[in-house]
Design a protein around this motif. Structure first.
Motif, mmCIF file in Angstrom:
data_model
loop_
_atom_site.group_PDB
_atom_site.id
_atom_site.type_symbol
_atom_site.label_atom_id
_atom_site.label_comp_id
_atom_site.label_asym_id
_atom_site.label_seq_id
_atom_site.Cartn_x
_atom_site.Cartn_y
_atom_site.Cartn_z
ATOM 1 N N VAL A 29 0.911 -1.041 -0.150
ATOM 2 C CA VAL A 29 0.223 0.016 -0.191
ATOM 3 C C VAL A 29 0.707 1.271 0.050
ATOM 4 N N LEU A 30 2.097 1.180 0.708
ATOM 5 C CA LEU A 30 2.864 2.463 0.769
ATOM 6 C C LEU A 30 3.619 2.749 -0.473
ATOM 7 N N ILE A 31 3.941 1.496 -1.073
ATOM 8 C CA ILE A 31 4.653 1.669 -2.619
ATOM 9 C C ILE A 31 3.648 2.360 -3.474
ATOM 10 N N ALA A 32 2.125 1.911 -3.312
ATOM 11 C CA ALA A 32 1.295 2.293 -4.256
ATOM 12 C C ALA A 32 0.954 3.813 -4.051
ATOM 13 N N LYS A 33 1.082 4.090 -2.651
ATOM 14 C CA LYS A 33 0.762 5.522 -2.593
ATOM 15 C C LYS A 33 2.107 6.479 -2.872
ATOM 16 N N VAL A 34 3.381 6.003 -2.717
ATOM 17 C CA VAL A 34 4.578 6.638 -3.303
ATOM 18 C C VAL A 34 4.537 6.790 -4.763
ATOM 19 N N ALA A 35 3.831 5.866 -5.358
ATOM 20 C CA ALA A 35 4.106 5.747 -6.911
ATOM 21 C C ALA A 35 3.132 6.777 -7.352
ATOM 22 N N TYR A 36 1.795 6.848 -6.748
ATOM 23 C CA TYR A 36 0.844 7.816 -7.142
ATOM 24 C C TYR A 36 1.468 9.365 -6.830
ATOM 25 N N MET A 37 1.875 9.513 -5.667
ATOM 26 C CA MET A 37 2.395 10.943 -5.398
ATOM 27 C C MET A 37 3.352 11.181 -6.512
ATOM 28 N N GLN A 38 4.246 10.268 -6.830
ATOM 29 C CA GLN A 38 5.364 10.758 -7.805
ATOM 30 C C GLN A 38 4.917 11.048 -9.199
ATOM 31 N N ALA A 39 3.912 10.360 -9.521
ATOM 32 C CA ALA A 39 3.259 10.532 -10.944
ATOM 33 C C ALA A 39 2.414 11.663 -10.898
ATOM 34 N N VAL A 40 1.610 12.086 -9.889
ATOM 35 C CA VAL A 40 0.750 13.095 -10.046
ATOM 36 C C VAL A 40 1.194 14.461 -9.252
ATOM 37 N N VAL A 41 1.802 14.327 -8.102
ATOM 38 C CA VAL A 41 1.959 15.495 -7.411
ATOM 39 C C VAL A 41 3.411 16.017 -7.393
ATOM 40 N N LEU A 42 4.363 14.828 -7.077
ATOM 41 C CA LEU A 42 5.678 15.335 -7.167
ATOM 42 C C LEU A 42 6.630 14.737 -8.466
ATOM 43 N N HIS A 43 6.156 14.942 -9.481
ATOM 44 C CA HIS A 43 6.639 14.311 -10.631
ATOM 45 C C HIS A 43 7.758 15.060 -11.222
ATOM 46 N N ASP A 44 7.793 16.405 -10.748
ATOM 47 C CA ASP A 44 9.052 17.133 -11.315
ATOM 48 C C ASP A 44 10.103 17.018 -10.124
ATOM 49 N N GLN A 45 9.965 16.138 -8.973
ATOM 50 C CA GLN A 45 11.121 16.393 -8.102
ATOM 51 C C GLN A 45 12.010 14.903 -8.335
ATOM 52 N N TYR A 46 13.112 15.161 -8.046
ATOM 53 C CA TYR A 46 14.022 13.820 -8.346
ATOM 54 C C TYR A 46 13.653 12.637 -7.090
ATOM 55 N N PHE A 47 13.597 11.566 -7.581
ATOM 56 C CA PHE A 47 13.244 10.628 -6.574
ATOM 57 C C PHE A 47 13.981 9.145 -7.146
#
Length: 367
Positions: A29-47
């Motif tokens: 569930v945590l990995i799914a949440k981080v994947a969503y945040m990176q794709a939608v909210v924090l997509h312009d930040q290095y991860f």
């Protein structure tokens, strides 16, 4: 004590796998949440997914599962010691805080060990901040897993208690049945020996035949003495020895017929059931007005019940079923055995036949 013995005594592999599976689900569930945040909210930040999966998921997973395995072991000891709930809750509250500290310290040590930061660069206040940031989450996760541990052990104890209860009930039933069987056999033997005693003066040859039949009958019931139930076909075969004894004594004045549904010949019935019922029919059926007795044994099904009906055309009974139970050892024994085997799910009654001469005995038991 070997390692295998220690593991079996203190570590329940099924419980460890259950805890590991629960925390794996949390990490997914945590990995799914981080994947969503990176794709939608924090997509312009290095991860870095590699760093996240190794540092934040894998290490955390190993630490938590190892930590909770130790908690599961301590919980088992708590249950065995019967500690108070106040002491147990206090203990787990402290450990729920401690798990966050352990995770934080291990991760900090790992970053220093792998060269991601030097000991001089290490900031203790930042580590405390990271610990406090997730302290509530650690608390909830910890108690969720503790709840799993206690539920697991509770259900395991319930199942063990049920097994002990079933085993104890079985032992009680067997003990009662052996007691009732030992009570019935001398009762039958006493009556049969009286018959042989009479035959000895009348016809010595018939007396010898009767003794032989008695010997065969006793051999059969002694071999079956440990069985609470028996296949109907075997019960009928054993009954034949007893009927041979009766025919020697009563000759042509006694006629016994059978109406048995073939499908029921291999159904199980209480052992040594027919003999005392036939004996009772003869005892109450013969009178000065009823010198020729016909007894019919019928076995059939009705409304999902196994029905055994024994009828005779002899004298009517003047006593109630309850009064017969009080006076007759054999009948009371049958009622006790039926009650012991089936609880309240049976029917046993001796009554006069409606609109016909004679008496009928009805036994209904579950199919």
């Amino acid at each position: 004590m070997t390692i295998t013995t220690i593991r079996k005594k203190y570590i329940d592999i099924k419980l460890v796998l259950l805890l590991a599976g629960f925390y794996l689900l949390f990490d997914i569930v945590l990995i799914a949440k981080v994947a969503y945040m990176q794709a939608v909210v924090l997509h312009d930040q290095y991860f870095s997914w590699g760093s996240f999966l190794i540092h934040n998921i894998l290490l955390d997973y190993i630490i938590v599962v190892s930590y909770m395995t130790i908690i599961a072991i301590s919980t088992k000891r708590f249950l065995n010691k019967n500690y108070s709930w106040v002491r147990i809750i206090t203990f787990h509250t402290i450990l729920s805080i401690l798990i966050g500290m352990v995770i934080r310290l291990v991760l900090d040590f790992y970053t220093i060990l792998t060269g991601q930061q030097t000991l001089a660069e290490y900031d203790f206040r930042e580590s405390v901040y990271a610990f406090m940031f997730v302290i509530d989450l650690n608390f909830l996760i910890y108690f969720a897993m503790v709840f799993i541990v206690y539920t697991y052990y509770y259900l395991k104890q319930v199942k063990q208690a049920e097994k002990r209860h079933i085993k104890l009930e079985s032992q009680i039933v067997n003990a009662r049945m052996r007691m009732l069987s030992s009570q019935l056999q001398p009762h039958f033997l006493f009556n049969t020996l009286n018959s042989i005693s009479v035959l000895t003066d009348v016809d010595a040859g018939k007396a010898k035949d009767t003794i032989a039949d008695l010997s065969d009958f006793l051999r059969e019931i002694l071999y079956k003495s440990d069985s609470n139930v028996i296949i109907l076909d075997e019960e009928l075969r054993i009954l034949e020895y007893y009927l041979n004894i009766l025919h020697v004594r009563f000759s042509d004045h006694l006629n016994i017929t059978k109406e048995i549904e073939e499908s029921f010949r291999y159904k199980k019935v209480p052992a040594l059931l027919l003999q005392p019922l036939i004996e009772n029919s003869i005892k109450h059926g013969y009178s000065y007005d009823h010198t020729d007795l016909h007894i019919n044994i019928a076995v059939f099904s009705e409304q999902k019940k196994f029905i055994l009906k024994i009828t005779n055309n002899g004298a009517s009974i003047t006593e109630t079923h309850a009064q017969l139970m009080e006076k007759g050892v054999g009948l009371r024994n049958i009622d006790d055995r039926l009650k012991n085997l089936y609880g309240k799910d049976y029917h046993f009654e001796i009554r006069n036949r409606e609109n016909q001469r004679g008496v009928e005995t009805i036994i209904e038991i579950p199919l």
